[in-house]
Design a protein around this motif. Structure first.
Motif, mmCIF file in Angstrom:
data_model
loop_
_atom_site.group_PDB
_atom_site.id
_atom_site.type_symbol
_atom_site.label_atom_id
_atom_site.label_comp_id
_atom_site.label_asym_id
_atom_site.label_seq_id
_atom_site.Cartn_x
_atom_site.Cartn_y
_atom_site.Cartn_z
ATOM 1 N N GLY A 110 0.821 -1.202 0.000
ATOM 2 C CA GLY A 110 0.000 0.000 0.000
ATOM 3 C C GLY A 110 0.854 1.250 0.000
ATOM 4 O O GLY A 110 2.073 1.208 -0.170
ATOM 5 N N HIS A 111 0.189 2.388 0.183
ATOM 6 C CA HIS A 111 0.884 3.657 0.335
ATOM 7 C C HIS A 111 1.272 3.815 1.799
ATOM 8 O O HIS A 111 0.424 3.646 2.688
ATOM 9 C CB HIS A 111 -0.006 4.813 -0.108
ATOM 10 N N PRO A 112 2.537 4.103 2.091
ATOM 11 C CA PRO A 112 2.969 4.142 3.488
ATOM 12 C C PRO A 112 2.306 5.259 4.277
ATOM 13 O O PRO A 112 2.136 6.376 3.783
ATOM 14 C CB PRO A 112 4.481 4.368 3.382
ATOM 15 N N ALA A 113 1.932 4.934 5.509
ATOM 16 C CA ALA A 113 1.407 5.946 6.427
ATOM 17 C C ALA A 113 2.571 6.786 6.970
ATOM 18 O O ALA A 113 3.734 6.384 6.877
ATOM 19 C CB ALA A 113 0.662 5.269 7.568
ATOM 20 N N PRO A 114 2.282 7.960 7.538
ATOM 21 C CA PRO A 114 3.368 8.800 8.079
ATOM 22 C C PRO A 114 4.226 8.093 9.117
ATOM 23 O O PRO A 114 5.414 8.389 9.255
ATOM 24 C CB PRO A 114 2.616 9.988 8.683
ATOM 25 N N ASP A 115 3.625 7.157 9.857
ATOM 26 C CA ASP A 115 4.371 6.444 10.904
ATOM 27 C C ASP A 115 4.739 5.031 10.460
ATOM 28 O O ASP A 115 4.878 4.127 11.284
ATOM 29 C CB ASP A 115 3.547 6.381 12.186
ATOM 30 N N ALA A 116 4.941 4.847 9.161
ATOM 31 C CA ALA A 116 5.171 3.501 8.627
ATOM 32 C C ALA A 116 6.531 2.934 8.966
ATOM 33 O O ALA A 116 6.731 1.718 8.953
ATOM 34 C CB ALA A 116 4.996 3.513 7.106
ATOM 35 N N TRP A 117 7.498 3.818 9.262
ATOM 36 C CA TRP A 117 8.883 3.374 9.327
ATOM 37 C C TRP A 117 9.421 3.288 10.747
ATOM 38 O O TRP A 117 9.041 4.074 11.613
ATOM 39 C CB TRP A 117 9.792 4.337 8.549
ATOM 40 N N THR A 118 10.310 2.361 10.945
ATOM 41 C CA THR A 118 11.163 2.368 12.133
ATOM 42 C C THR A 118 12.557 2.810 11.687
ATOM 43 O O THR A 118 12.818 2.936 10.497
ATOM 44 C CB THR A 118 11.237 0.977 12.773
ATOM 45 N N ASP A 119 13.433 3.052 12.627
ATOM 46 C CA ASP A 119 14.794 3.446 12.263
ATOM 47 C C ASP A 119 15.447 2.345 11.436
ATOM 48 O O ASP A 119 15.270 1.154 11.706
ATOM 49 C CB ASP A 119 15.633 3.710 13.513
ATOM 50 N N ARG A 120 16.205 2.761 10.425
ATOM 51 C CA ARG A 120 16.893 1.777 9.592
ATOM 52 C C ARG A 120 17.955 1.044 10.414
ATOM 53 O O ARG A 120 18.743 1.657 11.131
ATOM 54 C CB ARG A 120 17.554 2.464 8.394
ATOM 55 N N LEU A 121 17.968 -0.257 10.296
ATOM 56 C CA LEU A 121 18.950 -1.065 11.007
ATOM 57 C C LEU A 121 20.271 -1.094 10.246
ATOM 58 O O LEU A 121 20.307 -0.838 9.039
ATOM 59 C CB LEU A 121 18.412 -2.482 11.198
ATOM 60 N N PRO A 122 21.364 -1.405 10.925
ATOM 61 C CA PRO A 122 22.680 -1.391 10.269
ATOM 62 C C PRO A 122 22.773 -2.422 9.153
ATOM 63 O O PRO A 122 22.065 -3.432 9.149
ATOM 64 C CB PRO A 122 23.652 -1.724 11.404
ATOM 65 N N ARG A 123 23.662 -2.160 8.201
ATOM 66 C CA ARG A 123 23.990 -3.104 7.146
ATOM 67 C C ARG A 123 25.474 -3.435 7.240
ATOM 68 O O ARG A 123 26.273 -2.612 7.671
ATOM 69 C CB ARG A 123 23.673 -2.527 5.750
ATOM 70 N N LEU A 124 25.831 -4.645 6.840
ATOM 71 C CA LEU A 124 27.234 -5.024 6.823
ATOM 72 C C LEU A 124 27.986 -4.226 5.773
ATOM 73 O O LEU A 124 27.458 -3.924 4.702
ATOM 74 C CB LEU A 124 27.373 -6.524 6.538
ATOM 75 N N ALA A 125 29.232 -3.903 6.056
ATOM 76 C CA ALA A 125 30.071 -3.162 5.124
ATOM 77 C C ALA A 125 30.563 -4.076 4.009
ATOM 78 O O ALA A 125 30.602 -5.303 4.142
ATOM 79 C CB ALA A 125 31.274 -2.559 5.859
ATOM 80 N N TYR A 126 30.920 -3.468 2.909
ATOM 81 C CA TYR A 126 31.433 -4.202 1.745
ATOM 82 C C TYR A 126 32.567 -5.142 2.149
ATOM 83 O O TYR A 126 32.595 -6.315 1.752
ATOM 84 C CB TYR A 126 31.923 -3.189 0.709
ATOM 85 N N GLU A 127 33.485 -4.648 2.956
ATOM 86 C CA GLU A 127 34.645 -5.440 3.344
ATOM 87 C C GLU A 127 34.275 -6.650 4.209
ATOM 88 O O GLU A 127 35.019 -7.634 4.278
ATOM 89 C CB GLU A 127 35.655 -4.574 4.110
ATOM 90 N N GLU A 128 33.136 -6.580 4.872
ATOM 91 C CA GLU A 128 32.684 -7.707 5.685
ATOM 92 C C GLU A 128 32.013 -8.800 4.863
ATOM 93 O O GLU A 128 31.872 -9.928 5.323
ATOM 94 C CB GLU A 128 31.704 -7.211 6.744
ATOM 95 N N VAL A 129 31.621 -8.459 3.660
ATOM 96 C CA VAL A 129 30.827 -9.370 2.836
ATOM 97 C C VAL A 129 31.609 -9.927 1.666
ATOM 98 O O VAL A 129 31.480 -11.104 1.311
ATOM 99 C CB VAL A 129 29.556 -8.644 2.333
ATOM 100 N N VAL A 130 32.425 -9.097 1.042
ATOM 101 C CA VAL A 130 33.044 -9.443 -0.229
ATOM 102 C C VAL A 130 34.497 -9.819 -0.031
ATOM 103 O O VAL A 130 35.263 -9.112 0.626
ATOM 104 C CB VAL A 130 32.935 -8.264 -1.214
ATOM 105 N N THR A 131 34.876 -10.934 -0.628
ATOM 106 C CA THR A 131 36.269 -11.380 -0.677
ATOM 107 C C THR A 131 36.671 -11.590 -2.123
ATOM 108 O O THR A 131 35.902 -12.172 -2.907
ATOM 109 C CB THR A 131 36.464 -12.695 0.089
ATOM 110 N N THR A 132 37.819 -11.119 -2.503
ATOM 111 C CA THR A 132 38.346 -11.324 -3.857
ATOM 112 C C THR A 132 39.447 -12.352 -3.812
ATOM 113 O O THR A 132 40.354 -12.272 -2.974
ATOM 114 C CB THR A 132 38.883 -10.007 -4.425
ATOM 115 N N VAL A 133 39.391 -13.334 -4.695
ATOM 116 C CA VAL A 133 40.411 -14.383 -4.717
ATOM 117 C C VAL A 133 41.069 -14.451 -6.094
ATOM 118 O O VAL A 133 40.526 -13.953 -7.080
ATOM 119 C CB VAL A 133 39.813 -15.751 -4.343
#
Length: 206
Positions: free
Chosen positions: A183-206
């Motif tokens: 639907g269309h979000p209400a004014p109070d639809a959101w909570t604070d955005r939670l953290p995301r992992l950093a690129y360096e924590e996720v990606v490995t180059t071999v």
């Protein structure tokens, strides 16, 4: 809305900054919606866009029930858990998304260049695993499509999956994967955005 961590990202992407914001950077999971309805034509337009999502062997196992009637909504809410009951009861539109465990029956027309592609998925266990995984891929694109339509999505997995599968499909060949409030979000639809992992924590180059 805070700026993305990698402020140089727009220089390396061809997607317009406005679209990046709408689809990713400013998009959020919605917990509440306005009362504005979501017409069938809008959901059809979303599907016509996202049906081109990549899947293994073009198998397309996603199946969906749009819950609109009050009676069907009551049946669904009963099987939701915790706060998901209230969210689902109040959303303008709810989609019950399932994996078709017998998707292989459609493969002859989806991959016509192969001879008897359905035989690849003759065994139940790998077929069900493939159906579930590829439905999840399609759900991700479906959520992006909802955002592209200017709507918000609230995907949830907090429900009795077996009961919802039986209630809305009932044939034993469909397994409920998630429920998506739309639907269309209400004014109070959101909570604070939670953290995301950093690129360096996720990606490995071999």
């Amino acid at each position: 809305m805070s700026a993305p961590e990698n402020s140089d990202a727009p220089r390396h992407l061809t997607l317009a900054p406005e679209a990046q914001n709408q689809l990713f950077l400013e998009a959020r999971t919605a917990n509440a919606f306005t009362g504005e309805p979501v017409p069938e034509e809008q959901i059809r337009a979303v599907y016509e866009l996202v049906k081109y999502a990549p899947t293994s062997m073009n198998q397309q196992p996603l199946r969906m029930v749009l819950v609109r009637s009050a009676h069907a909504r009551e049946r669904l809410v009963t099987h939701m858990t915790g706060r998901n009951q209230e969210k689902t009861a109040k959303a303008p539109l709810v989609a019950v998304v399932a994996a078709d465990l017998d998707f292989h029956e459609e493969l002859p027309r989806l991959v016509p260049f192969m001879e008897r592609p359905q035989d690849i998925f003759a065994e139940a266990a790998p077929r069900e695993a493939s159906a579930t995984f590829n439905t999840a891929l399609q759900v991700g694109y479906f959520i992006l499509g909802i955002r592209a339509a200017g709507l918000a999505a609230g995907p949830m997995v907090g429900f009795d999956h077996a009961a919802v599968s039986k209630e809305f499909f009932g044939d034993g060949r469909h397994r409920a994967v998630c429920v998506v409030n739309i639907g269309h979000p209400a004014p109070d639809a959101w909570t604070d955005r939670l953290p995301r992992l950093a690129y360096e924590e996720v990606v490995t180059t071999v």
